[in-house]
Design a protein around this motif. Sequence first.
Motif, short mmCIF file in Angstrom:
data_model
loop_
_atom_site.label_atom_id
_atom_site.label_comp_id
_atom_site.label_asym_id
_atom_site.label_seq_id
_atom_site.Cartn_x
_atom_site.Cartn_y
_atom_site.Cartn_z
N ASN A 168 0.75 -1.22 -0.11
CA ASN A 168 -0.04 -0.06 0.12
C ASN A 168 0.69 1.22 -0.07
OD1 ASN A 168 -2.45 -1.24 0.05
ND2 ASN A 168 -2.78 -1.08 2.15
N VAL A 169 1.77 1.49 0.97
CA VAL A 169 2.40 2.46 1.13
C VAL A 169 3.56 2.89 0.09
CG1 VAL A 169 4.15 3.64 2.75
CG2 VAL A 169 2.14 2.50 3.59
N PHE A 170 4.13 1.80 -0.24
CA PHE A 170 5.18 2.05 -1.34
C PHE A 170 4.59 2.01 -2.86
CE2 PHE A 170 8.00 0.22 1.96
CZ PHE A 170 9.11 0.81 1.64
N PHE A 171 3.37 1.41 -2.93
CA PHE A 171 3.06 1.58 -4.52
C PHE A 171 1.41 1.87 -4.75
CE2 PHE A 171 1.05 -0.59 -8.37
CZ PHE A 171 1.95 -0.18 -9.28
N LYS A 172 0.61 1.07 -3.74
CA LYS A 172 -1.08 1.11 -4.38
C LYS A 172 -1.52 2.67 -4.14
CE LYS A 172 -2.07 -3.62 -3.90
NZ LYS A 172 -3.14 -4.54 -3.36
#
Length: 271
Positions: free
Chosen positions: A256-260
Amino acid sequence: MKIIDAHFHFCDWEKFNEIAVAAGHINSEKHLRQAYADNGIVHGIVMGNKTLSLSDHIYPNFMSYCIGLDSTIFNTKDIAYQVALVEEHLKRKTCVGIKLYPGYNHFYVYEDFLHPFYELARKYSKPVAVHTGLTATSDALLKYSHPLTLDEAAVKYPDVQFVMCHMGNPFLQDAVTVLEKNSNVAADLSGLLEGKIHDFSAFFQKKHGYLQMLDNWLAYLDCYDRIMFGTDWPLANLGDYIIFTKNIIPKEYWDNVFFKNANTIYKLGCK
């Protein structure tokens, strides 16, 4: 793991060249492209530091940008002209939002003269990113960049997506309060590191209290679908920033935090 850098700077200013070297990088497209590839970063969002001219914002295909109302070009006496230019940027697919610099420009983000910019953000369904927290220059004023100022703007414009850049650091408690209260406010974790870290063990030991506080407030907020990875490149080393972020974000939320989150909030369409 795929990564999106939701906050970095891409400008040929001499001072950026020096900052990049201090972080173990070179301030160039070629170097950044390779550094991104080496670290699994598939896309980056430039926070604009140039003029409002369309020709000043042509970026490589692995970048999008937020058109920035930087202190070097922003003029409250000529709002209509600047609004028209900003709209031309927002019509572009590569322009994914607006960036405000209230601390440097000495205004509050809820002031009425900004209404046309928020109307544009609403019209084109693109976020407004706001510099919050500590500033890089001593002539900026923290009362304008304090994260609590975003509360009034978020209430005044409930259908505008705001991004609290730098998560209001070091005003973390206030930043989290604003995030918890306002569902239309997200945050990026950029600007929390500077330079190159040569000994992570020593770094984590020295910064233990700060890191524990940051970790505790993120856990209290427990809203990892509105937190985004960002580096503030060229300020910090990319690899270091990934290690740092992994240490404050539980592993189950890394994707979530790195991409989504950035992909969703900025509507990037990255696969």
